[in-house]
Structure formats: C-alpha cells, structure tokens
Write a protein that holds these residues in place. Structure first.
Motif, PDB file in Angstrom:
ATOM      1  N   UNK A 114       0.811  -1.212   0.000  1.00 47.89           N
ATOM      2  CA  UNK A 114       0.000   0.000   0.000  1.00 47.89           C
ATOM      3  C   UNK A 114       0.853   1.274   0.000  1.00 47.89           C
ATOM      4  N   UNK A 115       2.185   1.125  -0.166  1.00 48.21           N
ATOM      5  CA  UNK A 115       3.081   2.262  -0.023  1.00 48.21           C
ATOM      6  C   UNK A 115       3.931   2.432  -1.272  1.00 48.21           C
ATOM      7  N   UNK A 116       4.377   3.661  -1.502  1.00 53.26           N
ATOM      8  CA  UNK A 116       5.340   3.910  -2.555  1.00 53.26           C
ATOM      9  C   UNK A 116       6.726   3.434  -2.146  1.00 53.26           C
ATOM     10  N   UNK A 117       7.633   3.378  -3.118  1.00 54.18           N
ATOM     11  CA  UNK A 117       8.963   2.809  -2.888  1.00 54.18           C
ATOM     12  C   UNK A 117       9.705   3.496  -1.755  1.00 54.18           C
ATOM     13  N   UNK A 118       9.574   4.792  -1.646  1.00 51.10           N
ATOM     14  CA  UNK A 118      10.347   5.542  -0.647  1.00 51.10           C
ATOM     15  C   UNK A 118       9.468   6.082   0.485  1.00 51.10           C
ATOM     16  N   UNK A 119       8.249   5.604   0.575  1.00 51.39           N
ATOM     17  CA  UNK A 119       7.352   6.070   1.628  1.00 51.39           C
ATOM     18  C   UNK A 119       7.734   5.476   2.977  1.00 51.39           C
ATOM     19  N   UNK A 120       7.689   6.284   4.008  1.00 53.33           N
ATOM     20  CA  UNK A 120       7.871   5.790   5.364  1.00 53.33           C
ATOM     21  C   UNK A 120       6.536   5.399   5.970  1.00 53.33           C
TER      22      UNK A 120
END
Length: 266
Positions: A114-120
C-alpha cells in the motif's frame, strides 16, 4: 484480544475446474470452489489430498494446467504482482525466513503493498500494525527479535503481518499449526470476524466445523463433498475419506457438529 484491525470488504473467489500436475501425477483434478464475499471457507481432507496445492494455485505459486481462478471479476493470474498483494494475503506452511528484524518490523512488511517505494510509515500504518499485533495476542512481542521466537509465536506474527496487509482475500495453510489451544481459538475467532473472505486449510475437523461457513473435502486431489459443516461431516464421510470410524453429533452448547473418533474401529 482486540477486534480493531480494519479490512476492506471481502472479495468473491471462484476456482473453476482447476487441475494441477507434477509430472504424470495429479495434485489437484478439476476442482471447482466458490467463496462469497466475507465467507470463511475451510479445506479439509487427509494429508496428500491436495489442500496445500490448491491454496498455492490461489496465491499464485502453482499455475493451473487447466481451469481459472478469479478474484471478483479479475483473473488472479493476470493481475500485476503489486495489485494482487493489495487484494490477497497468504500465510503458508513453509518455514519462515529467519528475518533479522523485530516483530513490529516484520508485521510492518504487511503494509508494503500500500506504499510507494520511498514512503515511510504513517500514523495510520502504525495504528494498523498495533491493531494486528493485538489481534493475535502478540503486543508484548513487538520489540522482540523475530528469529528468537518459538514456532507458535512466529506463526502468530506472520498472521499479524497478513492482517496488517488488509486483504480482501486471506488464504491460510494450517494456520493453527504450532499454536496452543487458546491461540488456536483466538486466531480462528479473529479470522471469523473479518469482513475479508477467508480460505483456510485445517486438519482439525471440530475447529473447521465451528469456525467455517462451508467446507470443501478433498481426497486424492478431488472434491468429494462440499457444503455447510452440518451437511458435510458425517460418519460415512469419516470412514470413506479418512478411513476411520467416528460419530458426529450436534454440540449442545455451540450447535456445531462435533466429531468423535472411535479408535480401533473401522
């Protein structure tokens, strides 16, 4: 145990005439199965009956030789990997990788689709992770190294990771293995309360009878019976499929079928 883990609505699962082979051997032969949104569907049958193979086809490890698997209106085998991971989570029997991570970090991996590659991690991610840990009674393990847990503790953490993924279809292969009785009941109760559709392979027929809406009985890779537990679990089926004598009665308190085996009889 908490009930606060949130999930999207359940997906419809259709397995239509699926056959799986390994060389000349049929693992699964012409299996058709339906799971309506939000149902808990149990796969039961003796060892080698094809339960795990069928689950591997659903979570896309074994490609069917013939037949189709659909999740809602989409062919499961045509979905992009990331798209499938947003819909389907799996808890499998294969030994877990000895992650050099804490329990919380392992459960957080469920948020990856559910997250982008660089999302925390967001506050919402943290909330879902905490809720998933509570759902399997693993809150106290959150900061423990995953690779130092017992087999049962690892199993609960891997189920929490799947819950944190918020799937609309959850596939589990013998999730109660290694769990003590209390945690077996806790985990299956949590699955039963999910809005997600659940497809689960179980050995324990009494647990399957209580927690599953419908059962599919596999023998030699084929479906030999299907329907509500009260219709499926009979003394005749125990003899035919498992080769054992048994009695099936309605439990006076739960109303579910209760299986008692009769050692020494056939």
């Amino acid at each position: 145990m908490s009930d606060t883990t949130e999930h999207t609505a359940g997906a419809a699962l259709t397995v239509d005439g699926v056959t799986l082979t390994a060389g000349a051997r049929h693992l699964v032969r012409d299996v058709t199965l339906r799971a309506r949104p939000g149902e808990v569907i149990g796969l039961v049958g003796p060892n080698g009956s094809g339960k795990s193979s069928l689950l591997r086809a659903v979570y896309r490890v074994l490609r069917p030789d013939t037949g189709r698997i659909r999740i809602d209106d989409a062919d499961a085998w045509h979905l992009p990997v990331r798209g499938l991971a947003r819909i389907l989570a799996a808890v499998v029997q294969e030994p877990a990788t000895a992650f050099d991570l804490t329990v919380r970090e392992v459960v957080a991996m469920g948020r990856t689709p559910h997250k982008g590659l660089f999302d925390g991690d967001t506050a919402e991610d943290a909330r879902l992770i905490t809720s998933a840990l509570a759902s399997v009674d693993a809150t106290a393990l959150a900061d423990h190294p995953f690779d130092r847990l017992s087999g049962g503790e690892r199993q609960r953490v891997l189920i929490a990771r799947a819950l944190a993924q918020q799937p609309s279809l959850l596939v589990l292969d013998e999730p109660t293995n290694h769990l003590d009785i209390r945690h077996q009941l806790d985990v299956l109760g949590a699955l039963q309360r999910l809005p997600a559709t659940v497809l689960v392979a179980l050995h324990d027929l009494n647990l399957a009878a209580y927690y599953c809406d419908r059962l599919y009985v596999l023998r030699g890779g084929e479906v030999t019976a299907s329907g509500p537990p009260a219709d499926v679990l009979t003394a005749e089926l125990l003899r035919e499929v498992y080769g054992v004598a048994g009695e099936v009665v309605v439990h006076p308190r739960t109303g579910a079928p209760q299986v008692t085996f009769l050692p020494g009889e056939r």
